[in-house]
Design a protein around this motif. Structure first.
Motif, mmCIF file in Angstrom:
data_model
loop_
_atom_site.group_PDB
_atom_site.id
_atom_site.type_symbol
_atom_site.label_atom_id
_atom_site.label_comp_id
_atom_site.label_asym_id
_atom_site.label_seq_id
_atom_site.Cartn_x
_atom_site.Cartn_y
_atom_site.Cartn_z
ATOM 1 N N ALA A 1 -0.378 2.097 -6.649
ATOM 2 C CA ALA A 1 -0.623 3.532 -6.565
ATOM 3 C C ALA A 1 -1.555 3.954 -7.687
ATOM 4 O O ALA A 1 -1.637 3.305 -8.732
ATOM 5 C CB ALA A 1 0.694 4.301 -6.637
ATOM 6 N N ASP A 2 -2.284 5.049 -7.459
ATOM 7 C CA ASP A 2 -3.119 5.635 -8.486
ATOM 8 C C ASP A 2 -3.129 7.147 -8.291
ATOM 9 O O ASP A 2 -2.319 7.686 -7.531
ATOM 10 C CB ASP A 2 -4.538 5.056 -8.457
ATOM 11 C CG ASP A 2 -5.236 5.256 -7.112
ATOM 12 O OD1 ASP A 2 -4.808 6.127 -6.326
ATOM 13 O OD2 ASP A 2 -6.214 4.546 -6.846
ATOM 14 N N THR A 3 -4.048 7.837 -8.971
ATOM 15 C CA THR A 3 -4.074 9.294 -8.906
ATOM 16 C C THR A 3 -4.522 9.817 -7.543
ATOM 17 O O THR A 3 -4.343 10.995 -7.248
ATOM 18 C CB THR A 3 -5.022 9.847 -9.979
ATOM 19 O OG1 THR A 3 -6.295 9.202 -9.856
ATOM 20 C CG2 THR A 3 -4.473 9.583 -11.368
ATOM 21 N N ARG B 1 -3.129 5.603 1.505
ATOM 22 C CA ARG B 1 -2.599 6.892 1.972
ATOM 23 C C ARG B 1 -2.834 7.915 0.870
ATOM 24 O O ARG B 1 -2.175 7.907 -0.167
ATOM 25 C CB ARG B 1 -1.110 6.771 2.278
ATOM 26 C CG ARG B 1 -0.504 8.009 2.939
ATOM 27 C CD ARG B 1 0.995 7.819 3.134
ATOM 28 N NE ARG B 1 1.547 8.855 3.993
ATOM 29 C CZ ARG B 1 2.834 8.980 4.263
ATOM 30 N NH1 ARG B 1 3.714 8.104 3.751
ATOM 31 N NH2 ARG B 1 3.273 9.950 5.044
ATOM 32 N N PHE B 2 -3.815 8.786 1.084
ATOM 33 C CA PHE B 2 -4.167 9.764 0.063
ATOM 34 C C PHE B 2 -3.039 10.778 -0.098
ATOM 35 O O PHE B 2 -2.450 11.242 0.884
ATOM 36 C CB PHE B 2 -5.468 10.472 0.422
ATOM 37 C CG PHE B 2 -6.672 9.570 0.398
ATOM 38 C CD1 PHE B 2 -7.251 9.199 -0.802
ATOM 39 C CD2 PHE B 2 -7.219 9.073 1.577
ATOM 40 C CE1 PHE B 2 -8.350 8.359 -0.836
ATOM 41 C CE2 PHE B 2 -8.315 8.235 1.561
ATOM 42 C CZ PHE B 2 -8.886 7.873 0.348
ATOM 43 N N ASN C 1 -15.457 5.269 -7.245
ATOM 44 C CA ASN C 1 -14.122 4.955 -7.779
ATOM 45 C C ASN C 1 -14.109 3.551 -8.372
ATOM 46 O O ASN C 1 -13.133 2.826 -8.258
ATOM 47 C CB ASN C 1 -13.062 5.058 -6.673
ATOM 48 C CG ASN C 1 -11.644 4.911 -7.203
ATOM 49 O OD1 ASN C 1 -11.338 5.349 -8.303
ATOM 50 N ND2 ASN C 1 -10.784 4.282 -6.427
ATOM 51 N N LEU C 2 -15.183 3.155 -9.039
ATOM 52 C CA LEU C 2 -15.317 1.784 -9.514
ATOM 53 C C LEU C 2 -14.434 1.545 -10.739
ATOM 54 O O LEU C 2 -14.482 2.284 -11.717
ATOM 55 C CB LEU C 2 -16.772 1.475 -9.862
ATOM 56 C CG LEU C 2 -17.055 0.031 -10.273
ATOM 57 C CD1 LEU C 2 -16.767 -0.921 -9.126
ATOM 58 C CD2 LEU C 2 -18.490 -0.121 -10.733
ATOM 59 N N SER C 3 -13.631 0.507 -10.665
ATOM 60 C CA SER C 3 -12.792 0.057 -11.781
ATOM 61 C C SER C 3 -12.313 -1.344 -11.446
ATOM 62 O O SER C 3 -12.535 -1.850 -10.341
ATOM 63 C CB SER C 3 -11.595 0.992 -11.985
ATOM 64 O OG SER C 3 -10.717 0.918 -10.880
ATOM 65 N N CYS C 4 -11.627 -1.985 -12.393
ATOM 66 C CA CYS C 4 -11.115 -3.338 -12.136
ATOM 67 C C CYS C 4 -10.061 -3.337 -11.037
ATOM 68 O O CYS C 4 -9.841 -4.368 -10.393
ATOM 69 C CB CYS C 4 -10.527 -3.928 -13.415
ATOM 70 S SG CYS C 4 -11.784 -4.417 -14.621
ATOM 71 N N SER C 5 -9.405 -2.209 -10.801
ATOM 72 C CA SER C 5 -8.395 -2.146 -9.748
ATOM 73 C C SER C 5 -9.002 -1.934 -8.369
ATOM 74 O O SER C 5 -8.310 -2.100 -7.355
ATOM 75 C CB SER C 5 -7.390 -1.028 -10.041
ATOM 76 O OG SER C 5 -8.037 0.227 -10.081
ATOM 77 N N GLY D 1 8.374 1.506 0.868
ATOM 78 C CA GLY D 1 7.977 1.402 -0.531
ATOM 79 C C GLY D 1 8.495 0.172 -1.225
ATOM 80 O O GLY D 1 7.899 -0.307 -2.194
ATOM 81 N N GLU D 2 9.597 -0.389 -0.758
ATOM 82 C CA GLU D 2 10.171 -1.556 -1.421
ATOM 83 C C GLU D 2 9.493 -2.853 -0.987
ATOM 84 O O GLU D 2 9.365 -3.783 -1.766
ATOM 85 C CB GLU D 2 11.673 -1.633 -1.113
ATOM 86 C CG GLU D 2 12.484 -0.500 -1.722
ATOM 87 C CD GLU D 2 13.967 -0.669 -1.460
ATOM 88 O OE1 GLU D 2 14.336 -1.675 -0.816
ATOM 89 O OE2 GLU D 2 14.745 0.205 -1.889
ATOM 90 N N ILE D 3 9.067 -2.904 0.280
ATOM 91 C CA ILE D 3 8.516 -4.151 0.814
ATOM 92 C C ILE D 3 6.991 -4.127 0.863
ATOM 93 O O ILE D 3 6.327 -5.082 0.454
ATOM 94 C CB ILE D 3 9.079 -4.423 2.227
ATOM 95 C CG1 ILE D 3 10.610 -4.523 2.169
ATOM 96 C CG2 ILE D 3 8.486 -5.699 2.816
ATOM 97 C CD1 ILE D 3 11.256 -4.702 3.518
#
Length: 658
Positions: free
Chosen positions: A391-393, A412-413, A506-510, A384-386
């Motif tokens: 992340a999202d929902t 990774r869901f 899942n369309l968005s700017c991200s 998680g650090e490197i």
């Protein structure tokens, strides 16, 4: 017969190679010499006369507060029209085309010289006296779309820049105090000044409103920088204000952009560039044949082909041809016998589909099912650090490197997402494999997936410039031409998915990413509509949702702000979609256009694109277009579009918004 057919085909192939190989050996055996040449680039702007605006717009990219001043025929970096005063503004004027400034094979910098006329003066609006914090820089940067943060000596950088962001700047600042090491408030390290020169000791006041002429000359091979400052263009200063050894090569890429960057900081200062000349010379290498040229070899073969060779040539040719013939026959025999042996072995065994699948070679770019251990190894055990990218929902993104060397971004869901929204796991995996097998320039490649240890992961091809939201909502500025191209790229990608009876979900700017050429590609597919009931999983609902989300994305790209932002001063602007419809009702949509893009924007085109975005947010029964229609609207900007309703359309989607 099958084995015999393979044997004959391979034998023919090797004979074909045998007929080509001697010719290639003859032609390519000539020695090549490296010969240096000088590649020169030159451009000149005697002034920035407003009458030449089309040419200037093509040659100079203006960002932020920069504009062409009609009054001074200059590039002006402080725009008094943007507010009551010009404090804390930043802008750039960049030559629109990259220039070769480094020879990567020798790591030697190019030679360049540039001359420009500079004028710094205080604004006539709300003048409170000079209090410092203002600077203009001649810059060499890796891109032509980033605008720095306001403030002296740091106007080059912002938080869109990586830690290894390579850039060179020569600052002309009116800050009263400067330190050799100037802190960068974006935690990207520091901008280090090689040398600071107080020109007031030379009797020069940069902020006096007079025109100052700057000559900068850099000798790449000798690594010498020479800077001269004068008050008359025709009189070249005899003595430089700076002439020292400086190695720029660690701070250069092969191709860079040159121009000017300025910020006002806490002062009301106006910066003008009145003229600009630039010339660079870099070493390049051309390969060409030696005296024993390829032409002579080819003509020799053509001449002897129709004539009877002499005794000497026949003695030389027969052993070589015979040797190749023996090798080809031997190789063909080995391959042929291997096919016969494999055919007999497979015929003796029962027909097993899984075994046949193992024996069948797979294409190199075909996605495959990965094991949990493979992905864990690629992501350093999901460090998680490197390796964590975001992340999202739905889950987390990790950067990784597969055993075949491919750089990937692994989604990774989360267990919560899988347990809440995935009632049909097989159908979910089937859609992942279906998406994995489609190809389009505006879709991110899926490298593989994993369904193991009660987890589901998808490995996408790693896109180096990251997601659109990081470029759109940071301190940097994407110019209008790039934004329009991004919108068109996203529309093309979505339209392709819909023609294949698929949806993004899942369309968005991200979930829009920018590759090395800043082409927009769609990734982070949803595979399921969050908040939708299972009965609403049908294609028409998913496609309808994609079009709606595309409309909101268009508003975000044009406005340069997120769909929901906290705004205590103007709460009516909190929701971007509601705000856009309110502006449409008052016929004031121009207020939504991002002012940071500067004056070089077609307001007419921006308003049209906004209207296309609003069309996409209409209810399906009230005129929401298909992506095919949207692509046509964007391709033909003069084509009429349907009229928008004058009132707010209200609730637009039958499912829960994320």
């Amino acid at each position: 017969m099958n084995s015999l057919h393979h044997f004959i085909s391979i034998f023919w192939l090797f004979n074909l190679l045998a007929s080509i190989i001697p010719y290639q050996v003859e032609v390519c055996s000539a020695s090549n010499l490296l010969n240096p040449i000088n590649a020169t680039k030159h451009f000149s702007f005697p002034d920035f006369n407003f009458t030449n605006k089309p040419l200037l717009s093509h040659s100079v990219c203006l960002l932020g507060s920069a504009k062409f001043s009609e009054q001074k025929a200059s590039i002006q970096f402080s725009n008094e029209l943007q507010g009551k005063n010009i404090k804390y503004q930043e802008g750039r004027g960049i030559y629109s085309f990259p220039i070769r400034l480094l020879n990567p094979s020798t790591n030697i910098s190019a030679c360049f010289e540039t001359t420009f006329a500079l004028q710094l003066s205080n604004s006539t609006k709300n003048q409170t006296g000079y209090d410092g914090g203002s600077a203009l820089s001649f810059i060499i940067v890796p891109d032509e779309f980033t605008v720095g943060t306001s403030g002296s000596l740091i106007e080059m950088l912002n938080n869109t820049c990586e830690k290894d962001y390579k850039a060179v700047a020569i600052d002309f600042t009116t800050t009263k105090k400067a330190a050799p090491e100037d802190p960068n408030d974006n935690n990207l390290g520091t901008t280090k000044s090689t040398r600071i020169i107080n020109v007031s000791d030379l009797g020069v006041a940069l902020e006096d409103g007079c025109v100052h002429y700057i000559w900068i000359n850099y000798n790449g091979p000798k690594k010498i920088m020479d800077i001269r400052l004068g008050t008359r263009q025709s009189r070249f200063p005899f003595k430089p204000i700076y002439s020292e050894a400086v190695d720029l090569s660690p701070y250069l890429n092969e191709y860079m952009f040159v121009g000017f960057s300025a910020s006002t900081g806490s002062s009301n200062q106006i910066h003008n560039i009145l003229s600009w000349n630039f010339t660079s010379t870099s070493h390049a290498f051309l390969r060409f044949p030696s005296a024993e040229s390829c032409d002579s070899k080819i003509s020799l073969q053509n001449t002897t082909a129709g004539k009877k060779p002499d005794k000497k040539s026949s003695k030389d040719d027969i052993p070589l041809g015979f040797f190749i013939f023996v090798v080809v026959v031997a190789l063909a025999s080995v391959v042929g016998f291997s096919f016969i042996f494999r055919h007999r072995r497979n015929a003796a065994k029962p027909n097993n589909s899984s075994e046949a699948k193992v024996l069948r070679p797979s294409p190199p770019n075909k996605p495959s099912q990965l094991t949990f251990s493979e992905i864990s190894l690629a992501t350093r055990s999901f460090n998680g650090e490197i390796e964590l990218l975001g992340a999202d929902t739905r889950g987390k993104f990790y950067k990784g490197k597969l055993s075949n060397g491919s750089n990937v971004a692994v989604k990774r869901f989360s267990d919560q997402f899988l347990n809440t929204y995935i009632s049909d796991r097989k159908r979910f995996l089937k859609e992942i494999t279906t998406i994995s097998n489609i190809r389009h320039p505006n879709l991110v490649l899926v490298k593989g997936w994993c369904d193991e240890n009660n987890q589901i992961m998808v490995a996408y091809d790693f896109v180096h410039n990251g997601s659109l939201d990081k470029w759109l909502f940071s301190d940097g500025v994407l110019p209008w031409a790039r934004r329009l191209k991004i919108i068109k790229d996203v529309a093309d990608g979505l339209n392709f998915l819909h023609t294949k009876k698929l949806a993004h979900k899942n369309l968005s700017c991200s979930s829009v990413f920018l590759d090395l050429s800043f082409r927009a590609v769609l990734g982070d597919f949803g595979f399921v509509l969050m908040g939708a009931e299972s009965k609403m999983f049908d294609l028409s609902v998913s496609v309808c949702a994609d079009v709606f989300e595309f409309g909101v994305l268009v508003l975000e790209v044009v406005a340069g702000r997120r769909r929901v932002e906290i705004n205590e001063e103007n709460p009516e602007e909190k929701n971007l979609l509601d705000f856009a419809w309110n502006l449409h009702q008052t016929n004031d949509k121009v207020r939504l256009v991002d002012r940071k893009m500067g004056p070089l924007i077609s307001t007419e085109h921006a308003i049209r694109v906004l209207e296309i975005g609003l069309l996409c947010t209409l209810n399906k029964k009230k005129g929401r277009p298909s992506m095919q229609e949207v692509v046509e609207f964007l391709l033909h900007m003069d084509k009429p579009i349907p009229n928008l309703p004058t009132t707010h359309p209200g609730i637009l989607l039958p499912y829960k918004l994320k």
